[in-house]
Design a protein around this motif. Sequence first.
Motif, PDB file in Angstrom:
ATOM      1  N   HIS A   1      15.480  84.287 -16.381  1.00 57.15           N
ATOM      2  CA  HIS A   1      16.843  84.715 -16.166  1.00 57.15           C
ATOM      3  C   HIS A   1      17.810  85.489 -17.364  1.00 57.15           C
ATOM      4  O   HIS A   1      17.696  85.899 -17.901  1.00 57.15           O
ATOM      5  CB  HIS A   1      17.768  84.881 -15.231  1.00 57.15           C
TER       6      HIS A   1
ATOM      7  N   CYS B   1      10.639  82.813  -8.274  1.00 54.50           N
ATOM      8  CA  CYS B   1      11.329  83.554  -7.796  1.00 54.50           C
ATOM      9  C   CYS B   1      11.569  83.682  -6.473  1.00 54.50           C
ATOM     10  O   CYS B   1      12.515  83.496  -5.481  1.00 54.50           O
ATOM     11  CB  CYS B   1      10.895  84.478  -8.900  1.00 54.50           C
TER      12      CYS B   1
ATOM     13  N   ASP C   1       9.661  88.850 -10.943  1.00 56.65           N
ATOM     14  CA  ASP C   1       9.397  87.522 -12.316  1.00 56.65           C
ATOM     15  C   ASP C   1       8.250  86.745 -12.627  1.00 56.65           C
ATOM     16  O   ASP C   1       8.797  85.523 -12.758  1.00 56.65           O
ATOM     17  CB  ASP C   1      10.946  86.891 -11.794  1.00 56.65           C
TER      18      ASP C   1
ATOM     19  N   LYS D   1      15.448  88.388  -1.945  1.00 57.79           N
ATOM     20  CA  LYS D   1      15.707  88.938  -3.237  1.00 57.79           C
ATOM     21  C   LYS D   1      16.465  89.991  -3.471  1.00 57.79           C
ATOM     22  O   LYS D   1      16.348  90.799  -2.573  1.00 57.79           O
ATOM     23  CB  LYS D   1      14.657  89.128  -3.221  1.00 57.79           C
TER      24      LYS D   1
ATOM     25  N   ARG E   1      13.243  75.841  -5.647  1.00 57.06           N
ATOM     26  CA  ARG E   1      13.804  76.707  -5.546  1.00 57.06           C
ATOM     27  C   ARG E   1      12.587  77.649  -5.126  1.00 57.06           C
ATOM     28  O   ARG E   1      11.933  77.748  -5.095  1.00 57.06           O
ATOM     29  CB  ARG E   1      14.202  76.986  -6.607  1.00 57.06           C
TER      30      ARG E   1
ATOM     31  N   GLU F   1      12.151  79.060 -13.145  1.00 57.20           N
ATOM     32  CA  GLU F   1      10.903  79.474 -12.268  1.00 57.20           C
ATOM     33  C   GLU F   1       9.111  79.327 -13.258  1.00 57.20           C
ATOM     34  O   GLU F   1       8.673  79.460 -14.336  1.00 57.20           O
ATOM     35  CB  GLU F   1      11.143  81.134 -12.889  1.00 57.20           C
TER      36      GLU F   1
ATOM     37  N   GLN G   1       8.542  86.126 -16.748  1.00 58.60           N
ATOM     38  CA  GLN G   1       9.582  84.600 -16.777  1.00 58.60           C
ATOM     39  C   GLN G   1       8.755  83.675 -16.359  1.00 58.60           C
ATOM     40  O   GLN G   1       9.326  82.242 -16.544  1.00 58.60           O
ATOM     41  CB  GLN G   1      11.306  85.092 -16.504  1.00 58.60           C
TER      42      GLN G   1
END
Length: 336
Positions: A272, A102, A309, A131, A126, A298, A312
């Motif tokens: 997400h 993330c 995050d 943020k 990524r 992620e 997840q």
Amino acid sequence: MMIIMNVEATVEQVEVVVERITANGFKPLVLHGEERKVIAVVGQNPYSTHEQYVYLPGVEQVMPISRPYKMTSREFKPQNTTFPVRNFQIGGDQVIMMAGPCSVESRTQLLETALAIKEAGGQILRGGAYKPRTSPYSFQGLGEEGLEILAEARELTGMPVVTEVTSHDLVPLVAKYADILQIGARNMQNFALLNAAGASQQPILLKRGNSATIEELLMSAEYILSHGNRQVILCERGIRTFETSTRNTTDINAVPVLKSLTHLPVFLDPSHSTGRWEFVAPIARAGIAAGADGLIIEVHLAPEKALSDGAQSLKPERYAQLVRQARAIALDVDRC
Ligand code: PEP
Ligand code: MN
């Protein structure tokens, strides 16, 4: 309305049509197709009719478009949009795997994660340097230092990088480092940012706002396209519903619905959209089966220690397993 020029139309004939459109108080947007030119007529003028164009030399057909988005619509451009990002073709036959943490948390974290993702079959890296956090007290990202680390990870692995840009004045800086600029869900209707992203001519990953309709997402894409930047990826990342057992609700319908309404590539972000690592793989698989052109997922080496995050985020081994499954499903739906 759209004016479709015939295959033999000359440059001068296109110019005459463009001048007529402008004289009638509209904005002409010319799309240079492989075979022919199509001109979108954007704007409102109740006194203008399509008869004013049908008889102009070189015009093959005049079509009204009832949708509020024009250049984004499949009517405007029936063929899928594809474009290269370094060595990958976005929107082509191959389903594209984007992955990474993330947030960029440190140089070691990102470089190690990037190598693990590459090994697992990830293609585009990524990582957030800026943020957008719900709380001002949460980790806000490393800023430009994060961008430098992303560029170093690209050098190391050869993977292109995608990172979020949170404000219009950061577009030039982020564009200096990133191959793809991400516009996050919270900024989907930040029109100054959409205009700056359009002007940048860089590939854009535009995420759906968590309370935005599909039409609103397409209207936001239209802002970018209206600046002549056609390199836009749309991303379903879950919407807010009355359901509270997951962070968001994956609108899996959005994938085939978007594919029918627009020529732009459509990605899914199951991280997400679910908010829980256990559900990421099943929803990712569903996304490929539904026709997504790519996934953004992620991944963290130690999710329990992630600065954002973690809940997840997949560990690299699980991500590798998911990539294998996703590729098998891609083949089943005539992709690769
Ligand atoms: C992210 O990609 O980390 C992110 C903040 O996504 P979204 O804008 O979809 O919430
Ligand atoms: Mn995130």
